[in-house]
Design a protein around this motif. Structure first.
Motif, PDB file in Angstrom:
ATOM      1  N   THR A 117       0.827  -1.201   0.000  1.00 49.69           N
ATOM      2  CA  THR A 117       0.000   0.000   0.000  1.00 49.69           C
ATOM      3  C   THR A 117       0.864   1.254   0.000  1.00 49.69           C
ATOM      4  N   ALA A 118       0.520   2.193  -0.871  1.00 50.25           N
ATOM      5  CA  ALA A 118       1.261   3.455  -0.949  1.00 50.25           C
ATOM      6  C   ALA A 118       0.865   4.369   0.213  1.00 50.25           C
ATOM      7  N   VAL A 119       1.870   4.984   0.827  1.00 52.72           N
ATOM      8  CA  VAL A 119       1.666   5.982   1.877  1.00 52.72           C
ATOM      9  C   VAL A 119       2.431   7.222   1.436  1.00 52.72           C
ATOM     10  N   ASP A 120       1.721   8.347   1.311  1.00 56.72           N
ATOM     11  CA  ASP A 120       2.316   9.594   0.827  1.00 56.72           C
ATOM     12  C   ASP A 120       2.990   9.390  -0.532  1.00 56.72           C
ATOM     13  N   GLY A 121       2.384   8.561  -1.382  1.00 54.16           N
ATOM     14  CA  GLY A 121       2.887   8.342  -2.729  1.00 54.16           C
ATOM     15  C   GLY A 121       4.040   7.355  -2.825  1.00 54.16           C
ATOM     16  N   LYS A 122       4.460   6.768  -1.720  1.00 50.98           N
ATOM     17  CA  LYS A 122       5.582   5.814  -1.713  1.00 50.98           C
ATOM     18  C   LYS A 122       5.086   4.441  -1.279  1.00 50.98           C
ATOM     19  N   LYS A 123       5.577   3.415  -1.965  1.00 49.02           N
ATOM     20  CA  LYS A 123       5.283   2.030  -1.587  1.00 49.02           C
ATOM     21  C   LYS A 123       6.559   1.465  -0.968  1.00 49.02           C
ATOM     22  N   ILE A 124       6.552   1.334   0.342  1.00 43.60           N
ATOM     23  CA  ILE A 124       7.749   0.871   1.049  1.00 43.60           C
ATOM     24  C   ILE A 124       7.391  -0.330   1.919  1.00 43.60           C
ATOM     25  N   LEU A 125       8.115  -1.428   1.700  1.00 45.45           N
ATOM     26  CA  LEU A 125       7.982  -2.580   2.583  1.00 45.45           C
ATOM     27  C   LEU A 125       8.991  -2.362   3.705  1.00 45.45           C
ATOM     28  N   LYS A 126       8.510  -2.325   4.922  1.00 45.01           N
ATOM     29  CA  LYS A 126       9.317  -1.920   6.081  1.00 45.01           C
ATOM     30  C   LYS A 126      10.277  -3.000   6.559  1.00 45.01           C
ATOM     31  N   ALA A 127      11.415  -2.543   7.075  1.00 45.78           N
ATOM     32  CA  ALA A 127      12.374  -3.434   7.726  1.00 45.78           C
ATOM     33  C   ALA A 127      11.660  -4.168   8.845  1.00 45.78           C
ATOM     34  N   GLY A 128      11.923  -5.461   8.970  1.00 46.27           N
ATOM     35  CA  GLY A 128      11.284  -6.262   9.998  1.00 46.27           C
ATOM     36  C   GLY A 128      10.048  -6.984   9.532  1.00 46.27           C
ATOM     37  N   LEU A 150      12.744  -9.106   6.532  1.00 46.98           N
ATOM     38  CA  LEU A 150      13.369  -8.065   5.713  1.00 46.98           C
ATOM     39  C   LEU A 150      14.312  -7.227   6.574  1.00 46.98           C
ATOM     40  N   LEU A 151      15.566  -7.117   6.159  1.00 51.04           N
ATOM     41  CA  LEU A 151      16.589  -6.448   6.959  1.00 51.04           C
ATOM     42  C   LEU A 151      16.462  -4.930   6.933  1.00 51.04           C
ATOM     43  N   TYR A 152      16.182  -4.361   5.779  1.00 50.65           N
ATOM     44  CA  TYR A 152      16.059  -2.900   5.629  1.00 50.65           C
ATOM     45  C   TYR A 152      14.791  -2.563   4.854  1.00 50.65           C
ATOM     46  N   ASP A 153      14.313  -1.323   4.978  1.00 45.74           N
ATOM     47  CA  ASP A 153      13.190  -0.861   4.172  1.00 45.74           C
ATOM     48  C   ASP A 153      13.527  -1.028   2.696  1.00 45.74           C
ATOM     49  N   VAL A 154      12.508  -1.396   1.895  1.00 46.59           N
ATOM     50  CA  VAL A 154      12.698  -1.503   0.448  1.00 46.59           C
ATOM     51  C   VAL A 154      11.607  -0.678  -0.226  1.00 46.59           C
ATOM     52  N   ASP A 155      12.022   0.302  -1.035  1.00 51.35           N
ATOM     53  CA  ASP A 155      11.105   1.165  -1.768  1.00 51.35           C
ATOM     54  C   ASP A 155      10.742   0.498  -3.084  1.00 51.35           C
ATOM     55  N   VAL A 156       9.478   0.066  -3.207  1.00 49.01           N
ATOM     56  CA  VAL A 156       9.003  -0.592  -4.424  1.00 49.01           C
ATOM     57  C   VAL A 156       7.994   0.281  -5.170  1.00 49.01           C
ATOM     58  N   THR A 157       8.107   1.584  -4.991  1.00 48.90           N
ATOM     59  CA  THR A 157       7.193   2.527  -5.624  1.00 48.90           C
ATOM     60  C   THR A 157       7.173   2.360  -7.141  1.00 48.90           C
ATOM     61  N   TYR A 158       8.313   2.120  -7.722  1.00 39.48           N
ATOM     62  CA  TYR A 158       8.421   2.040  -9.177  1.00 39.48           C
ATOM     63  C   TYR A 158       8.641   0.618  -9.676  1.00 39.48           C
ATOM     64  N   GLY A 159       8.288  -0.357  -8.854  1.00 40.49           N
ATOM     65  CA  GLY A 159       8.407  -1.750  -9.256  1.00 40.49           C
ATOM     66  C   GLY A 159       9.258  -2.550  -8.287  1.00 40.49           C
ATOM     67  N   PRO A 160       9.376  -3.857  -8.533  1.00 43.85           N
ATOM     68  CA  PRO A 160      10.153  -4.732  -7.643  1.00 43.85           C
ATOM     69  C   PRO A 160      11.596  -4.254  -7.503  1.00 43.85           C
TER      70      PRO A 160
END
Length: 123
Positions: free
Chosen positions: A35-46, A80-90
């Motif tokens: 889910t995008a939050v503030d226009g960013k799709k980020i899978l969170k660390a942990g 997941l060790l660190y946040d990963v920004d998938v806003t523009y794809g995998p």
């Protein structure tokens, strides 16, 4: 002499590890279902993750997705060790497969069905 503008960016990675004794592997994180939050799709660390349709540990090309739900938890393979920004794809990320995770620093506590015997969640 012209004025020069100096721009500095500082960013800290969120640390989810309790101790610096861990093993991780590179994984491809999917953008589907994030889910995008503030226009960013980020899978969170942990985030507890695993292969979308089959084991990522046995199929290195497989993408990973969140597995911290009652129905998906049996397929969990790591954290997941660190946040990963998938806003523009995998994108690539790191999945901890052995280690000690600070449960207070992950987005959601593991559901009871999560079985990661080589990962210890602790305060």
């Amino acid at each position: 002499m012209a004025n020069r503008v100096r721009i500095e960016q500082y960013s800290n990675k969120k640390e989810i590890l309790k101790f610096n004794d861990f093993v991780s592997t590179t994984v491809n994180v999917t953008d589907v279902g994030v889910t995008a939050v503030d226009g960013k799709k980020i899978l969170k660390a942990g985030t507890i993750i695993g292969g979308k349709t089959k084991s990522v540990l046995l199929n290195t090309g497989e993408v990973v997705e969140e597995k911290n739900t009652t129905t998906k938890a049996p397929d969990a393979e790591g954290v997941l060790l660190y946040d990963v920004d998938v806003t523009y794809g995998p994108r690539e990320g790191s999945m901890v497969i052995y280690g000690y995770i600070n449960i207070d620093k992950i987005p959601k506590a593991p559901v009871a069905e999560v079985n990661l015997p080589k990962i210890t969640f602790m305060k």
